[in-house]
Design a protein around this motif. Structure first.
Motif: not given
Length: 721
Positions: A229-230, A233, A262, A265-266, A269
């Motif tokens: 995920v990092y 993202n 997700h 933060y996804s 964004s």
């Protein structure tokens, strides 16, 4: 991804002495290998017989290695000359020399270049020895060069070597070097670890290299790397930040179809991207989707939406969303309050701002210097100079730790009050006591002098400010250049341009737009369009501000047909007209009494999604009042409020002037009462309108009414006088 090979001639630092020493390195090697006399310090060990060459060779190798360990390359090379050295001997020399702790990069270059030119040719151990030594010494660019050279010998660097180099590059924030190493890794189908990749992608995005980051991500996904995920993202954030929200949304959906999870933060964004591009329906849809899928929006999510709503003058929408934040279990923080507070002050909604401060204090949040700065800057932008200064005086008296940003607001307030010289004196006194001004501080003073039309002094100050290492920046020069262009002072313009050239500061779009304005005001339209052509050929795309300057000048010169022709060409030029573009043409059409064009422009403006502002309604009011259609002008007030425009004193003055001319004194009386209720005070123009009505016989025709109006105006304008 293009996995290009970078040869020595393309490398730019440190081992790049390979270029620097290319012509001389082999000579140094030859000299070392061809000394004209025996070593003065070399004393042969007679225990070894010359008839036993193997023992002698063994002893020479040991002695050469001992010399290299001591950092004595001349001695080591002299010993090497006494044997027939193989590549293994050179490798041993390099290994021992690097272990000495006294290794010189230049000497390593000479040895390596000598081996390449005269032999014995380097082998895999030569490259590995040099790479490990340079990596430990911190010469990462040169270590990368060695690995690239290794490839030219059809040798493959190990994964461990490349992985170590990319990790260290990322750790030291050398993202361009890390990108190079990654290219090399992909050439051999090596995949980096996820932590390294995530850090590299984040670093590239922070450096504005979003296409490169996305390219790396795409190539690695195609090669089978499974992101976390990092990883994605960071890519989503980069795409949204650079105005590619729909590309980010497409990636978001593809990832979800593939089963990737997700997080908040996804979604945040995506919301950032849509808000930044003004796509509010999409932004709210993503916010709703978060709730539906069980993701609780964070305070950062709400701050982003509210910030962009405020930026787009949607203050009521921002306040409405703010009220829902606490209801959904998210506690607003000080940053969110500061963003909203600044916007309210800038829009002159002081009662809402005061209420927000009370709410903030009730929540147990104490105002910080950002709160004070936001409030002061907002008051100043709304035109409340005295209130801004009073607030700042309280801050200064209550704390000794006031930052330069807050001081800059105060200096700006002095300049807005026409006291640029006082601000300059104050800064000089503060500097003596240890205050360190920023470039913004000096630029504020420059702008103050330019606003007071003291351009000569501004240029003198530009030359003598203690700017420090940063020096005057492009904003400094553009500030003086803009003022000189507005005053059509060709002498100052030439001096500023000469100074910019001397300082090596290149003109940007703003600088050239100032010059376009100068040529337009001087009626030099041929030179103006030549400059536009130069801008485009030089890679500077003219903005709508540039074209509006030409549009405005054409209208003021009475060339309305040419102005309309230019307006129609905007799309072909790659720009879209803004509210100012329409305002210029509406105002010019009103003056020409071309009300059919005015109506067409206003309708078209609204169709384009542009919001009419105070200037738009001011022009419409002027046109209606000019035709004595005051009742319609008064109905405009409702439309103004619908579009978030607060009627200004200019609007009331225009309608009052028409009413006086038509003899509608009762309506004037009602307007003045309304102004008093709304808290709008008459200004100098209001009194000029009243005095003109008196001078034209109004006092004789309507003595009682004029006396009442005089009393009412004097009462409202007491603070003015």
């Amino acid at each position: 991804m293009r996995c290009s090979l970078r040869h020595a001639g393309r490398v730019g630092t440190r081992f790049h002495p390979c270029r620097k020493f290319l012509s001389s390195s082999y000579l140094s090697t030859v000299q070392a290998l061809s000394l004209p006399q025996e070593l003065s310090s070399f004393e042969p060990d007679y225990r070894f017989s010359l008839q036993n060459p193997e023992s002698t060779l063994l002893w020479l190798r040991r002695w050469m290695q001992e010399c290299a360990k001591g950092g004595n390359l001349v001695e080591a090379f002299s010993t090497l000359r006494l044997m027939e050295p193989s590549v293994l001997d050179y490798n041993a020399l390099l290994h021992c020399y690097l272990k000495s702790g006294r290794a010189s990069l230049d000497e390593l270059v000479r040895i390596f270049e000598g081996m390449k030119r005269f032999g014995p040719h380097p082998n895999v151990w030569t490259f590995n020895t040099l790479y490990n030594g340079l990596w430990k010494m911190g010469y990462l660019e040169d270590a990368c060069y060695i690995l690239e050279e290794m490839c030219t010998y059809k040798l493959s660097p190990s994964f461990a070597a490349l992985d170590r180099l990319v990790k260290k590059s990322v750790r030291l924030s050398s993202y361009e070097l890390a990108f190079r190493v990654l290219e090399l890794m992909l050439k051999f189908d090596y995949l980096p670890s996820l932590p390294v990749l995530n850090t590299l992608i984040s670093g590239l995005i922070k450096g504005g290299k979003i296409p490169e980051a996305y390219n790396i991500y795409s190539v690695l996904m195609n090669k089978g790397l499974i992101p976390n995920v990092y990883t994605y993202n960071a890519i989503l954030f980069g795409l949204c930040k650079s105005g590619q929200s729909y590309t980010a949304l497409s990636l978001f959906c593809r990832l979800r179809k593939k089963g990737f999870c997700h997080n908040v933060y996804s979604y945040t964004s995506l919301i950032l991207g849509f808000c930044k591009e003004g796509l509010w329906e999409e932004a709210y849809r993503v916010l709703e989707q978060m709730h539906c899928e069980g993701y609780m929006p964070s305070v950062v999510t709400y701050t982003i939406i509210i910030k962009f709503l405020c930026k787009n003058k949607k203050i009521d929408d921002a306040l409405g969303l703010f009220k829902t934040v606490g209801k959904v279990g998210c506690r607003p923080d000080l940053t969110l309050y500061n963003v909203l507070l600044h916007a309210l002050c800038c829009c002159n909604r002081m009662s809402d701002a005061r209420e927000l401060v009370h709410t903030m204090q009730d929540e147990g949040l104490l105002p910080d210097h950002f709160t004070h700065s936001a409030l002061a800057a907002g008051l100043l932008k709304a035109g409340y100079i005295r209130s801004c200064q009073n607030l700042l005086h309280k801050i200064f008296s209550g704390s000794d730790l006031v930052d330069v940003v807050t001081w800059n607001i105060y200096f700006h307030s002095l300049c807005c009050a026409g006291k640029a010289r006082e601000a300059l004196t104050m800064i000089s006194n503060m500097v003596e006591k240890g205050f360190i001004p920023s470039t913004v501080t000096y630029n504020t003073i420059l702008k103050g002098f330019c606003q007071e039309e003291n351009i000569d002094e501004a240029l003198e100050i530009l030359d003598h400010f203690p700017w420090g290492e940063t020096g005057p920046d492009l904003i400094s020069f553009n500030t003086v250049l803009s003022a000189a262009c507005k005053q059509r002072d060709s002498s100052i313009i030439r001096r500023v341009l000469y100074r910019m050239d001397f300082q090596g500061v290149k003109l940007d779009v703003v600088s050239m737009t100032c010059l376009v304005y100068y040529f337009c005001k001087s009626g030099k339209f041929v030179e103006c369009f030549k400059l536009i052509e130069h801008m485009i050929s030089d890679g500077h795309k003219p903005t709508i501000v540039t074209y509006n300057a030409i549009l405005d000048s054409l209208c003021k010169k009475g060339l309305l047909t040419d102005a309309y022709r230019l307006f129609q060409e905007f799309k072909n030029m790659g720009v879209s007209p803004d509210t100012s573009s329409y305002n210029i043409l509406i105002h010019a059409s009103v003056k020409k009494a071309d009300y059919l064009s005015v109506k067409s422009l206003f309708v078209n403006m609204c169709k384009q999604g542009l919001v009419p502002d105070a200037i738009t309604f001011s022009s419409l009011t002027y046109g209606l009042c000019k035709e004595c259609n005051v009742s319609t002008a008064l109905h405009l007030e409702e439309q103004m409020l619908e579009h978030g425009v607060i009627p200004s004193i200019s609007y009331y003055n225009t309608t009052m002037d028409a009413m006086f001319r038509m003899g509608k004194l009762w309506d004037v009386f009602l307007i003045l009462l309304k102004m008093e209720i709304e808290g709008i005070e008459p200004n100098g123009i209001s009194f000029k309108i009243f005095n003109r009505a008196l001078a034209k016989g109004g006092k004789k025709q309507y003595p009682k009414a004029m006396k009442i109006l005089d009393i009412l105006l004097s009462k409202e304008g007491a603070s003015f006088w």
